[in-house]
Design a protein around this motif. Structure first.
Motif, PDB file in Angstrom:
ATOM      1  N   GLU A 120     -12.140  -6.590  12.635  1.00  0.00           N
ATOM      2  CA  GLU A 120     -12.044  -6.218  14.060  1.00  0.00           C
ATOM      3  C   GLU A 120     -12.462  -4.775  14.326  1.00  0.00           C
ATOM      4  OE1 GLU A 120      -8.097  -6.992  15.500  1.00  0.00           O
ATOM      5  OE2 GLU A 120      -8.297  -9.157  15.185  1.00  0.00           O
ATOM      6  N   ARG A 158       0.840  -1.190   0.000  1.00  0.00           N
ATOM      7  CA  ARG A 158       0.000   0.000   0.000  1.00  0.00           C
ATOM      8  C   ARG A 158       0.878   1.242   0.000  1.00  0.00           C
ATOM      9  NH1 ARG A 158      -1.025   2.484   4.959  1.00  0.00           N
ATOM     10  NH2 ARG A 158       0.549   1.906   6.487  1.00  0.00           N
ATOM     11  N   ARG A 199      -3.007  -1.800  18.077  1.00  0.00           N
ATOM     12  CA  ARG A 199      -3.153  -3.224  18.343  1.00  0.00           C
ATOM     13  C   ARG A 199      -1.993  -3.718  19.207  1.00  0.00           C
ATOM     14  NH1 ARG A 199      -5.012  -8.002  14.540  1.00  0.00           N
ATOM     15  NH2 ARG A 199      -2.860  -8.340  13.949  1.00  0.00           N
ATOM     16  N   SER A 200      -0.782  -3.322  18.801  1.00  0.00           N
ATOM     17  CA  SER A 200       0.399  -3.759  19.563  1.00  0.00           C
ATOM     18  C   SER A 200       0.851  -2.616  20.472  1.00  0.00           C
ATOM     19  CB  SER A 200       1.512  -4.140  18.580  1.00  0.00           C
ATOM     20  OG  SER A 200       1.705  -3.094  17.653  1.00  0.00           O
ATOM     21  N   LYS A 204       2.882   0.390  22.126  1.00  0.00           N
ATOM     22  CA  LYS A 204       3.767   1.403  21.517  1.00  0.00           C
ATOM     23  C   LYS A 204       4.271   2.336  22.616  1.00  0.00           C
ATOM     24  CE  LYS A 204       2.050   1.612  16.875  1.00  0.00           C
ATOM     25  NZ  LYS A 204       2.544   0.316  16.533  1.00  0.00           N
ATOM     26  N   TYR A 247      -4.686  -5.451   7.094  1.00  0.00           N
ATOM     27  CA  TYR A 247      -4.131  -4.102   6.865  1.00  0.00           C
ATOM     28  C   TYR A 247      -2.620  -4.169   6.806  1.00  0.00           C
ATOM     29  CZ  TYR A 247      -2.912  -3.725  11.868  1.00  0.00           C
ATOM     30  OH  TYR A 247      -2.374  -3.916  13.119  1.00  0.00           O
ATOM     31  N   LEU A 276      -2.352   4.152  15.606  1.00  0.00           N
ATOM     32  CA  LEU A 276      -1.078   4.882  15.725  1.00  0.00           C
ATOM     33  C   LEU A 276      -0.117   4.410  14.653  1.00  0.00           C
ATOM     34  CD1 LEU A 276      -0.549   4.953  19.596  1.00  0.00           C
ATOM     35  CD2 LEU A 276      -1.104   6.889  18.098  1.00  0.00           C
ATOM     36  N   VAL A 325       1.121   4.945  10.358  1.00  0.00           N
ATOM     37  CA  VAL A 325       1.810   6.010   9.619  1.00  0.00           C
ATOM     38  C   VAL A 325       1.066   7.345   9.795  1.00  0.00           C
ATOM     39  CG1 VAL A 325       2.463   6.772   7.301  1.00  0.00           C
ATOM     40  CG2 VAL A 325       2.738   4.369   7.948  1.00  0.00           C
ATOM     41  N   LEU A 326      -0.254   7.312   9.649  1.00  0.00           N
ATOM     42  CA  LEU A 326      -1.021   8.561   9.736  1.00  0.00           C
ATOM     43  C   LEU A 326      -1.302   8.937  11.190  1.00  0.00           C
ATOM     44  CD1 LEU A 326      -3.525   7.966   6.780  1.00  0.00           C
ATOM     45  CD2 LEU A 326      -1.278   9.041   6.736  1.00  0.00           C
TER      46      LEU A 326
HETATM   47  P1  NDP Z   1      -1.329   1.878   9.309  1.00  0.00           P
HETATM   48  O1  NDP Z   1      -1.529   0.464   8.875  1.00  0.00           O
HETATM   49  O2  NDP Z   1       0.027   2.476   9.225  1.00  0.00           O
HETATM   50  O3  NDP Z   1      -1.824   2.033  10.813  1.00  0.00           O
HETATM   51  C1  NDP Z   1      -2.946   1.390  11.325  1.00  0.00           C
HETATM   52  C2  NDP Z   1      -2.983   1.565  12.836  1.00  0.00           C
HETATM   53  O4  NDP Z   1      -4.220   1.003  13.314  1.00  0.00           O
HETATM   54  C3  NDP Z   1      -1.852   0.818  13.535  1.00  0.00           C
HETATM   55  O5  NDP Z   1      -1.388   1.567  14.639  1.00  0.00           O
HETATM   56  C4  NDP Z   1      -2.542  -0.462  14.015  1.00  0.00           C
HETATM   57  O6  NDP Z   1      -1.955  -1.043  15.174  1.00  0.00           O
HETATM   58  C5  NDP Z   1      -3.913   0.069  14.350  1.00  0.00           C
HETATM   59  N1  NDP Z   1      -4.906  -1.032  14.355  1.00  0.00           N
HETATM   60  C6  NDP Z   1      -5.270  -1.821  13.335  1.00  0.00           C
HETATM   61  N2  NDP Z   1      -6.167  -2.742  13.747  1.00  0.00           N
HETATM   62  C7  NDP Z   1      -6.343  -2.523  15.069  1.00  0.00           C
HETATM   63  C8  NDP Z   1      -7.122  -3.159  16.065  1.00  0.00           C
HETATM   64  N3  NDP Z   1      -7.908  -4.198  15.791  1.00  0.00           N
HETATM   65  N4  NDP Z   1      -7.071  -2.669  17.320  1.00  0.00           N
HETATM   66  C9  NDP Z   1      -6.255  -1.622  17.621  1.00  0.00           C
HETATM   67  N5  NDP Z   1      -5.481  -0.966  16.717  1.00  0.00           N
HETATM   68  C10 NDP Z   1      -5.533  -1.425  15.458  1.00  0.00           C
HETATM   69  O7  NDP Z   1      -2.375   2.741   8.460  1.00  0.00           O
HETATM   70  P2  NDP Z   1      -2.302   4.291   8.062  1.00  0.00           P
HETATM   71  O8  NDP Z   1      -2.000   5.086   9.284  1.00  0.00           O
HETATM   72  O9  NDP Z   1      -1.452   4.490   6.872  1.00  0.00           O
HETATM   73  O10 NDP Z   1      -3.815   4.530   7.585  1.00  0.00           O
HETATM   74  C11 NDP Z   1      -4.907   4.315   8.468  1.00  0.00           C
HETATM   75  C12 NDP Z   1      -6.228   4.349   7.722  1.00  0.00           C
HETATM   76  O11 NDP Z   1      -6.552   5.688   7.364  1.00  0.00           O
HETATM   77  C13 NDP Z   1      -6.250   3.606   6.380  1.00  0.00           C
HETATM   78  O12 NDP Z   1      -6.411   2.229   6.563  1.00  0.00           O
HETATM   79  C14 NDP Z   1      -7.440   4.239   5.688  1.00  0.00           C
HETATM   80  O13 NDP Z   1      -8.628   3.525   5.976  1.00  0.00           O
HETATM   81  C15 NDP Z   1      -7.528   5.629   6.322  1.00  0.00           C
HETATM   82  N6  NDP Z   1      -7.253   6.688   5.344  1.00  0.00           N
HETATM   83  C16 NDP Z   1      -8.223   7.623   5.073  1.00  0.00           C
HETATM   84  C17 NDP Z   1      -7.982   8.637   4.176  1.00  0.00           C
HETATM   85  C18 NDP Z   1      -9.008   9.706   3.914  1.00  0.00           C
HETATM   86  O14 NDP Z   1      -8.824  10.520   3.008  1.00  0.00           O
HETATM   87  N7  NDP Z   1     -10.067   9.793   4.670  1.00  0.00           N
HETATM   88  C19 NDP Z   1      -6.710   8.733   3.448  1.00  0.00           C
HETATM   89  C20 NDP Z   1      -5.745   7.731   3.833  1.00  0.00           C
HETATM   90  C21 NDP Z   1      -6.035   6.736   4.738  1.00  0.00           C
HETATM   91  P3  NDP Z   1      -0.464  -1.642  15.132  1.00  0.00           P
HETATM   92  O15 NDP Z   1       0.433  -0.415  15.059  1.00  0.00           O
HETATM   93  O16 NDP Z   1      -0.334  -2.354  16.415  1.00  0.00           O
HETATM   94  O17 NDP Z   1      -0.383  -2.505  13.917  1.00  0.00           O
END
Ligand code: NDP
Length: 310
Positions: A201, A87, A165-166, A168, A310, A142, A144-145
């Motif tokens: 989830e 992605r 999820r994990s 930090k 994801y 938490l 990238v964004l």
């Molecule tokens: P990342 O994959 O970098 O981050 C996802 C975060 O969510 C991680 O911290 C992850 O935890 C956490 N997470 C995922 N599943 C769970 C769970 N079940 N319980 C707790 N925490 C969870 O994604 P990005 O930051 O790059 O992007 C996030 C989302 O933003 C995208 O998936 C997209 O849907 C949305 N987006 C929206 C846009 C808009 O214009 N509105 C534009 C771009 C993105 P862990 O760190 O532990 O893995």
């Protein structure tokens, strides 16, 4: 003579007339074509919301590049076994997200909604300063964004909580993780920002129960996916007075249908899925760098874990 890399492109939203020449310029040795049914086999697919047929008809893909950060649409398809999905990671999106969320947080905290209404009525009436200690901001996600947003909000001296999820550890952010700590995270937050990926989830994660855990007078900012929020539960939480309002950029059905209660709600601000747009040149440059890395056997960032979604 080396065989050129073959790239096939498809997007349900973006204009091929600008992406195909852009990809071609960024990977000059490649053959870049627009995917059509029956198109020849390619090495790399660059896609946004592709049809299942495209993936079914590509037997020799080395990787699939998603031209967005969220892969929820792609994860609904049957993906070819063993082909990595990559992605966009950031590519100019995190700064846009930080701008959008800081604007929404500050607009609410400094009561600009009220001043806009006053101005329409020619009314000069300042409100009492609020204490930011009473407005802790909680970021769901938490990644990238979310990390960039958490740091940007912290710059304005708001207390910041984050949930992932994990586990930090981020400077200036009180970090919570996992289902077991979600309630404590929500209870410690007054402005809740959703920046989670949409997975089995996290679907409907902002519902009557969880919204009820947010501190009274809370505010929701959803910039992730519409299906994270149960619309009727959010409206009920606002109309009961438990929540003060919401800023929503994403919706279960997009465009948000005319007549939906969010459109005219006085405590809800709606924007058209614009908080962080895919920037063409940054995205193409990132994809080109990753193709070069994969071609020389290196690993790349942004690899999607299909098991997690994801
Ligand atoms: P990342 O994959 O970098 O981050 C996802 C975060 O969510 C991680 O911290 C992850 O935890 C956490 N997470 C995922 N599943 C769970 C769970 N079940 N319980 C707790 N925490 C969870 O994604 P990005 O930051 O790059 O992007 C996030 C989302 O933003 C995208 O998936 C997209 O849907 C949305 N987006 C929206 C846009 C808009 O214009 N509105 C534009 C771009 C993105 P862990 O760190 O532990 O893995």
């Amino acid at each position: 003579m080396t065989t050129p890399v073959r790239i096939t492109y498809y997007s349900a939203d973006f204009d091929e007339a600008s992406w195909i020449p852009g990809l071609q310029a960024a990977v000059p040795s490649a053959e870049v074509t627009l995917w059509q049914p029956g198109a020849p086999a390619a090495d790399y697919a660059v896609v946004w919301k592709p049809p299942q047929q495209m993936l079914d008809e590509q037997p020799s893909l080395k990787a699939i590049f998603n031209t967005g950060a969220g892969v929820d649409a792609l994860m609904k398809l049957k993906l070819p076994a063993g082909v990595p999905v990559i992605r966009l990671d950031d590519a100019g999106m995190s700064v846009q997200m930080a701008e959008y969320v800081c604007h929404a947080v500050i607009r609410h905290f400094r009561e600009f909604e009220g001043y806009e209404a006053d101005m329409a009525n020619g009314k000069w009436s300042f409100r009492k300063p609020r204490s930011r200690i009473d407005y802790p901001v909680g970021i769901l996600g938490l990644g990238v964004l979310g990390e960039r947003v958490a740091k940007a909000v912290a710059q304005f001296d708001f207390p910041v909580n984050g949930w992932s999820r994990s586990p930090k550890a981020l400077d200036g952010v009180q970090c919570f993780h996992g289902e077991a700590q979600l309630q404590d995270f929500l209870a410690a937050s007054r402005i809740v920002v959703c920046l989670l990926p949409l997975t089995s989830e996290t679907d409907s994660i902002l519902n009557a129960r969880t919204l009820g855990h947010i501190r009274p007078g809370g505010y929701v900012i959803n910039v992730a996916r519409g299906a994270h929020v149960v619309d009727a539960d959010l409206l009920a939480a606002i109309d009961s007075g438990h929540l003060a309002g919401a800023t929503l950029d994403v919706f279960r059905v997009e465009p948000l249908p005319q007549g939906h209660a969010f459109w005219n709600h006085p405590k809800i601000t709606v924007t058209p899925h614009t908080s962080a747009r895919t920037l063409r040149s940054e995205s193409i440059a990132q994809i080109a760098r990753k193709i070069a890395a994969l071609q020389s056997g290196q690993t790349v960032a942004g690899l999607v874990d299909a098991g997690r979604g994801y």
